[in-house]
Design an enzyme around this catalytic site. Structure first.
Site: not given
Length: 378
Positions: A176-179, A237
């Site tokens: 869940d790496y979002e940046l 998401m």
């Protein structure tokens, strides 16, 4: 007449003679036995269950009273192949092992300032859960993400090894790496590919969370097709359509979700696709009183909102006041959540994920059933 007491049924047919005195004594005897049994169970749990750190006796959560008139849901429950529920560290008590959930995303191991894996959740807290439990890994900083995935810093391979070591007691790894910095798109994909290979070698499920898209984006750091090719599951998401820092609006409107699923099914195999739904809401206000103020603003605020007078506390002026604030709420409840579940099911997508357990309208669990046959096929 039927008398039911503590699980034992005493039956007397109508018009038959009943010795009321004997029945009363029987009920009293049963009550005494019940109390002694309950006392023994409680003592055993306190002395042994908690001592061994594996207590599974939990009270059924009381559902709160609904304070507004909510729209009624009609029809049948939604049948799902997989239901993923995100549970955060420290909030494990929000999860009930009896929920219709096939997979738990245990949130989350993160990256510390030295580029090392930290805060790995304790898998033992889900001992006894019959489904799969996945280690969720996050990195909440663009600079740290760059530091981890760019191979020139020598962190990438070590991070992969550390993640796999931490994931040993888990059934899978969820990224869940979002940046992700734009220039690190290729590096991020290399990181995912390495984790995917290691998970496959160890027979663990590999899944990746991606933000919502309604069309293909040039130079996207989350290319749906490429990520799906190396993943067992791809979680979209499908929420945060509106943020608290912007204009008020739905977290995930049905029209917006329809655009997302219409695009998703063209680039991600349905058996790999998991649609994420929000359990939470947001609020907006027309005033934001908690902030830094210039003196001129404070002077004006005292005239408009102040009550009493300014006093000097150890030489520093202070006063109290009241301000009327108009608020706008957008949130999810049973009706809105079931509507989205049915929308996705209409596209033959029956894998769902919820962010997160503890934020939900608890009635939702009554409206989901698991297709056990489909789940066993995986």
């Amino acid at each position: 007449m039927i008398c039911l007491f503590d699980g034992e049924i005493i039956l007397a047919q109508k018009n038959c003679f009943i010795d009321c005195g004997r029945l009363y004594d029987r009920i009293n005897d049963m009550r005494k036995v019940y109390k002694r049994t309950l006392f023994f169970i409680v003592v055993w749990e306190i002395c042994f269950g908690f001592a061994f750190g594996n207590s599974k006796i939990t009270e059924k959560k009381l559902r709160p009273h609904i304070n507004y008139k909510c729209k009624k849901v009609k029809g049948d429950a939604v049948q799902a192949n997989e239901v993923w529920a995100w549970v955060t560290t420290g909030q494990e008590e929000d999860f009930d092992f009896n929920y219709p959930v096939t997979d738990v995303g245990y949130f989350a191991a993160d990256v510390d300032c030295y580029g090392e894996l930290a805060n790995v959740p304790d898998r033992k807290k889900f001992d006894g859960f019959s489904g799969r439990v996945h280690l969720v890994i996050v990195c909440d900083s663009k600079s740290l993400t760059h530091f981890v995935v760019d191979p020139k810093y020598g962190i990438l391979d070590k991070m992969v090894n550390d993640v796999m070591k931490a994931a040993e007691p888990f059934d899978g790894v969820n990224v869940d790496y979002e940046l992700i910095p734009g220039k690190d798109a290729a590096n991020f994909y290399r990181f995912l590919d390495k984790l995917s290979s290691e998970c496959k070698r160890r027979k663990k499920m590999f899944s990746v969370c991606v933000p919502a898209r309604v069309k293909k984006i040039d130079d996207d750091v989350f290319p749906y097709e490429k990520i799906a090719a190396i993943s067992d599951r791809v979680m979209i998401m499908a929420y945060d359509e509106h943020w608290s820092t912007g204009e008020p609006g739905a977290i995930a409107s049905l029209g917006w979700c329809k655009k997302i699923i219409e695009y998703a099914v063209t680039v991600i195999p349905k058996e790999k696709l998991v649609m994420g739904l929000p359990f939470y809401g947001r609020s907006w206000a027309d005033e934001r009183p908690a902030k830094a103020w210039y003196w001129e603003g404070v002077n004006r605020a005292f005239k408009e909102y102040g009550s009493g007078k300014v006093i000097y506390d150890n030489t520093v002026p202070t006063f109290e006041g009241s301000m009327k604030v108009k608020m706008k709420f957008w949130f999810e409840d049973l009706f809105s959540t079931v509507a989205k579940l049915r929308l996705y099911a209409g596209y033959d997508v029956n894998n769902f994920a919820f962010w997160r357990v503890g934020q939900e309208d608890p009635r939702i669990w009554d409206w989901i059933t698991i297709d056990n046959d489909a789940h066993k096929e995986d």
